[in-house]
Design a protein around this motif. Structure first.
Motif, PDB file in Angstrom:
ATOM      1  N   SER A  84      -3.366 -15.510  -2.633  1.00  0.00           N
ATOM      2  CA  SER A  84      -2.211 -15.272  -1.759  1.00  0.00           C
ATOM      3  C   SER A  84      -1.565 -13.917  -2.040  1.00  0.00           C
ATOM      4  CB  SER A  84      -1.173 -16.382  -1.937  1.00  0.00           C
ATOM      5  OG  SER A  84      -1.699 -17.607  -1.520  1.00  0.00           O
ATOM      6  N   ARG A 121      -1.420 -10.641   0.562  1.00  0.00           N
ATOM      7  CA  ARG A 121      -0.213  -9.886   0.921  1.00  0.00           C
ATOM      8  C   ARG A 121      -0.441  -8.389   0.747  1.00  0.00           C
ATOM      9  NH1 ARG A 121       2.092 -14.437  -1.427  1.00  0.00           N
ATOM     10  NH2 ARG A 121       2.337 -13.461  -3.486  1.00  0.00           N
ATOM     11  N   ASP A 180      -2.150  -7.305   3.710  1.00  0.00           N
ATOM     12  CA  ASP A 180      -1.465  -7.721   4.928  1.00  0.00           C
ATOM     13  C   ASP A 180      -2.369  -8.582   5.816  1.00  0.00           C
ATOM     14  OD1 ASP A 180       0.797  -7.905   6.542  1.00  0.00           O
ATOM     15  OD2 ASP A 180       0.205  -6.169   7.754  1.00  0.00           O
ATOM     16  N   LYS A 239      -3.938 -12.900   6.082  1.00  0.00           N
ATOM     17  CA  LYS A 239      -3.727 -14.289   5.665  1.00  0.00           C
ATOM     18  C   LYS A 239      -4.687 -14.619   4.530  1.00  0.00           C
ATOM     19  CE  LYS A 239      -1.865 -16.036   9.961  1.00  0.00           C
ATOM     20  NZ  LYS A 239      -0.514 -15.777   9.598  1.00  0.00           N
TER      21      LYS A 239
END
Length: 189
Positions: free
Chosen positions: A30, A34, A37, A39
């Protein structure tokens, strides 16, 4: 669908950079998603899980550090080899604290046997040949050097030596001189 430009290698390198920035324990799929940018689900076609990502980072860091250590050892023996080898580990830990922590990740026996961790052990034994140690002293010395290097570096990175005016570099050199003297003394027994 595979996102253009994302590969396991690129994600591993980005994960290693992230580890240096936020700490190895904070690296997750996760967190890496990020950074790109995207999922998190889009990364699972490249890495199986956060644990898989951490293993990849550990293998990357072990290989990177082995390359540096190998270069540092080239043409050196005795105390010079010991200092060059030790300095490589300390410098790597200072430059890449998250990657260094990744090198400490416990790997399953099959993965460990195929990793650059084997090269680290071989290099340690190679530098110890200059001290003419036989078994089991050589194995004890490998463990001692790893313990001392990792212990010193870990304490230093955690700020454990900041409570005194004595410079940690002085302590580092004192430690390496003491190790060299001990190994030379053990080789005569």
């Amino acid at each position: 669908m595979v996102r253009v430009g994302l590969t396991p290698e690129r994600l591993t390198r980005a994960g290693a950079e992230l580890a240096d920035e936020v700490g190895f324990d904070q690296v997750t799929v996760s967190a890496l998603a990020r950074r790109f940018d995207v999922k998190a689900a889009s990364l699972y076609s490249h890495v199986k899980s956060s644990q898989d990502l951490k293993i990849r980072i550990a293998l990357f860091a072990l290989e990177e550090l082995a390359g540096r250590a190998s270069e540092a050892l080239a043409g050196r023996a005795g105390r010079d080899a010991l200092v060059a080898f030790a300095d490589t580990y300390r410098d790597y830990a200072r430059q890449h604290p998250g990657r260094y922590e990744a090198t400490r990740l416990r790997l399953d026996s099959e993965t460990a046997a195929a990793s650059a961790g084997v090269r680290h052990a071989q290099m340690t034994r190679a530098l110890l040949r200059g001290y003419h140690l036989t078994e089991p002293d050589q194995t004890h010395a490998v463990r001692m050097l790893g313990s001392v290097f990792h212990g010193f570096v870990s304490l230093e990175l955690a700020g454990g030596f900041s409570h005194t005016e004595v410079d940690s570099q002085e302590s580092w050199l004192w430690t390496l001189d003491s190790l060299d003297a001990l190994l030379r003394q053990r080789s005569t027994l």
